[in-house]
Design a protein around this motif. Structure first.
Motif: not given
Length: 231
Positions: A180-198
């Motif tokens: 994958y191009d990006y990997v995001v750890v979903n330890d908090d749904i709000g923070h994870c969402f912000e990263k995906v938005k970026q």
């Protein structure tokens, strides 16, 4: 405070925005790691991304609508569509079949429409092989295996045997994180969402997707005939 509004490159007819080619945002994760929740949040917050409606042979769940959530088809119909090359990608998951119809997606990308895909690593590979330049791959990881098991158990919808099977599959899916191009750890749904938005905002700005950029820059470089001393 983070804004709920995702920075957009609007279609060419809206204001002075440059025309651009759409993209295919793929969210993958093991079951329970949050991709369905993140996908729903994106669709609610961002009017310029559309859910890719897959075909499936599984039965509709309560509240699901044919043509909105999935195209519900028989196994025979699905197999015929696969044989005739009507899918961008397809796979068998837990005894059911899922596939992405290609005609609407390909025409939408050309028109600047973004699509959201909630698919596994196998489907991601198929899409990337066929439409590499249009694909943005994001993998969501749980903060720990124990937390993933807790989330699956907390749903209260699956038996212990099903949860055990999902945990085994989760370990297999996690092993493909490096595709994958990006990997995001979903330890908090709000923070994870912000990263995906970026990620989505940055990918929309890639030069290769700005189909109106060459003409725009050429116009900027034209001599200004109204300037003093112009020939």
């Amino acid at each position: 405070m983070a804004s709920d509004t995702i920075p957009q490159i609007l279609p060419a007819h809206e204001g002075n925005a440059l025309a651009r080619r759409g993209l295919m945002l793929i969210l993958s994760s093991p079951s329970g790691a949050g991709k369905t929740t993140i996908a729903r949040m994106l669709l609610e917050k961002d009017p310029h991304i559309r859910n890719s409606v897959s075909c499936t042979t599984r039965a509709p769940r309560p509240g699901e609508v044919d043509g909105r959530d999935y195209h519900f088809v028989s196994q025979d119909q699905f197999d015929r569509m696969a044989d005739e090359g009507e899918f961008l990608e397809w796979a068998h998951v837990f005894g059911k079949s899922y596939g992405t119809p290609k005609a609407q997606v390909k025409s939408g990308l050309k028109a600047g429409q973004d699509y959201l895909f909630d698919i596994d690593w196998q489907g991601t590979q198929q899409l990337y092989q066929k439409l590499e330049r249009d694909v943005v791959r994001v993998f969501l990881l749980p903060p720990s295996i124990d937390e993933l098991r807790r989330r699956l158990t907390g749903r209260g919808t699956d038996s212990a045997e099903v949860i055990a099977a999902r945990m085994e599959r989760a370990r297999s899916e996690i092993s493909h994180w490096d595709g994958y191009d990006y990997v995001v750890v979903n330890d908090d749904i709000g923070h994870c969402f912000e990263k995906v938005k970026q990620i989505l905002a940055a990918e929309r700005l890639r030069r290769a997707r700005q189909t109106g950029l060459i003409g725009f820059v050429r116009n900027l470089m034209e001599p200004d005939e109204s300037a003093p001393g112009a020939p």
